[in-house]
Design a protein around this motif. Structure first.
Motif, PDB file in Angstrom:
ATOM      1  N   LEU A  39      -7.663  25.706 -28.252  1.00 23.24           N
ATOM      2  CA  LEU A  39      -7.501  24.751 -29.356  1.00 23.24           C
ATOM      3  C   LEU A  39      -8.108  23.399 -29.001  1.00 23.24           C
ATOM      4  O   LEU A  39      -8.755  22.744 -29.831  1.00 23.24           O
ATOM      5  CB  LEU A  39      -6.022  24.586 -29.698  1.00 23.24           C
ATOM      6  N   ALA A  42     -11.821  23.626 -29.332  1.00 21.38           N
ATOM      7  CA  ALA A  42     -12.229  23.743 -30.733  1.00 21.38           C
ATOM      8  C   ALA A  42     -12.190  22.414 -31.453  1.00 21.38           C
ATOM      9  O   ALA A  42     -12.916  22.209 -32.433  1.00 21.38           O
ATOM     10  CB  ALA A  42     -11.327  24.747 -31.450  1.00 21.38           C
ATOM     11  N   SER A  43     -11.358  21.488 -30.983  1.00 26.59           N
ATOM     12  CA  SER A  43     -11.176  20.215 -31.678  1.00 26.59           C
ATOM     13  C   SER A  43     -12.193  19.151 -31.290  1.00 26.59           C
ATOM     14  O   SER A  43     -12.231  18.078 -31.904  1.00 26.59           O
ATOM     15  CB  SER A  43      -9.767  19.680 -31.390  1.00 26.59           C
ATOM     16  N   LEU A 225      -1.358  21.750 -38.170  1.00 27.41           N
ATOM     17  CA  LEU A 225      -2.013  23.048 -37.995  1.00 27.41           C
ATOM     18  C   LEU A 225      -0.910  24.072 -37.784  1.00 27.41           C
ATOM     19  O   LEU A 225      -0.115  23.958 -36.839  1.00 27.41           O
ATOM     20  CB  LEU A 225      -2.944  23.018 -36.783  1.00 27.41           C
ATOM     21  N   LEU A 243      -7.455  30.409 -39.959  1.00 22.82           N
ATOM     22  CA  LEU A 243      -8.184  29.397 -39.203  1.00 22.82           C
ATOM     23  C   LEU A 243      -7.953  29.570 -37.713  1.00 22.82           C
ATOM     24  O   LEU A 243      -8.902  29.543 -36.905  1.00 22.82           O
ATOM     25  CB  LEU A 243      -7.757  27.995 -39.640  1.00 22.82           C
ATOM     26  N   VAL A 244      -6.706  29.756 -37.310  1.00 24.73           N
ATOM     27  CA  VAL A 244      -6.402  29.907 -35.889  1.00 24.73           C
ATOM     28  C   VAL A 244      -7.049  31.179 -35.346  1.00 24.73           C
ATOM     29  O   VAL A 244      -7.591  31.189 -34.232  1.00 24.73           O
ATOM     30  CB  VAL A 244      -4.885  29.913 -35.661  1.00 24.73           C
ATOM     31  N   ILE A 247     -10.646  30.525 -34.695  1.00 22.71           N
ATOM     32  CA  ILE A 247     -10.813  29.725 -33.482  1.00 22.71           C
ATOM     33  C   ILE A 247     -10.675  30.592 -32.239  1.00 22.71           C
ATOM     34  O   ILE A 247     -11.521  30.568 -31.338  1.00 22.71           O
ATOM     35  CB  ILE A 247      -9.778  28.579 -33.455  1.00 22.71           C
ATOM     36  N   LEU A 254     -12.355  23.318 -34.889  1.00 21.33           N
ATOM     37  CA  LEU A 254     -11.139  22.842 -35.530  1.00 21.33           C
ATOM     38  C   LEU A 254     -11.376  21.388 -35.923  1.00 21.33           C
ATOM     39  O   LEU A 254     -11.162  20.482 -35.118  1.00 21.33           O
ATOM     40  CB  LEU A 254      -9.951  22.955 -34.574  1.00 21.33           C
TER      41      LEU A 254
END
Length: 258
Positions: A39, A42-43, A225, A243-244, A247, A254
């Motif tokens: 995560l 991804a951000s 999220l 979405l998760v 990812i 993200l």
């Protein structure tokens, strides 16, 4: 510094990330990377050609996931535990990623690193306050989860390495948000917080935070999220939201704070 010695096959596992795009060696016991560094990667709104520094890179999952999504990055990791750093180098080599891993305490960085600034600094610091908990029997796990360096020091070192108009991104437990905001006050601006909740209607347990050097925008918190569909756990079947899932399985970005 905690020093661990592992046999290559008996105490290591090789695990798939990003739907098998990455194969990562990590200790069978002790701290094991999971969803959180994916995560974090991804951000990060990195672009080809930019430089990224990861503090506390462990076996390299966050940086390698970022490299899989964004080609042409200059990646540098810092890891205090020499055996984790060695695994990060091995993982980088076996996944064909250019990732320079430095074995060092983040509060005693080599001189060349102290002279550099980066487009992005990312971190997944230990989640728990060592002074408020009980140590784990496993030294590597204890250092990764509790750490010996205060969270404020992580953020101080990270803020010093962020270049002009560049970004720091952190993932951390929600109860430590006040500490993070206090440590960044007067240092970085344009702070955006993305809470992370297990399911719809549940209080968030984690957050992602992005802050910018020379940023002047007002503080902002986005909607959460949500990790899983449904209000309760339904057995062993996968329940990630679309979405998760995108990812975790495909290395999708993200976006937040844009």
């Amino acid at each position: 510094m905690v020093r661990l010695i592992w046999a290559v096959t008996e105490t290591l596992t090789c695990d798939d990330f990003l739907g098998g795009k990455l194969r990562v060696w990590q200790p069978r016991r002790g701290y094991r990377a999971g969803v959180d560094p994916v995560l974090l990667a991804a951000s990060v709104p990195a672009k080809p050609g930019q430089g990224v520094l990861e503090l506390g890179c462990g076996v390299g999952v966050a940086s390698l996931c970022l490299a899989a999504r964004v080609p042409g990055l200059t990646l540098t990791g810092v890891e205090v535990q020499a055996d984790y750093a060695a695994l990060a180098r091995r993982n980088a080599a076996e996944n064909g990623a250019a990732f320079d891993v430095v074995s060092a305490d983040l509060c005693a960085l080599p001189a060349d690193l102290r002279q550099r600034r980066f487009d992005h600094v990312i971190m997944n610091p230990p989640y728990f306050d060592r002074g408020a908990g009980t140590a784990s029997d496993d030294g590597g796990r204890d250092l990764a989860l509790g750490g010996g360096t205060p969270l404020a020091d992580w953020l101080d070192v990270g803020a010093r390495r962020v270049g002009p108009k560049s970004y720091l991104t952190i993932i951390q437990r929600i109860e430590r948000l006040p500490e993070v905001l206090a440590a960044l006050s007067g240092r970085l601006g344009s702070i955006v917080v993305l809470p992370i909740a297990g399911r719809e209607g549940r209080a968030p347990e984690l957050f992602l935070l992005r802050a910018r050097q020379e940023g002047r925008a007002a503080f902002r918190m986005t909607s959460a999220l949500v990790m899983h569909e449904g209000v309760v756990h339904q057995g062993d079947q996968e329940s990630y939201t679309p979405l998760v899932r995108d990812i975790l399985r495909n290395g999708a970005a993200l976006p937040f704070g844009d």
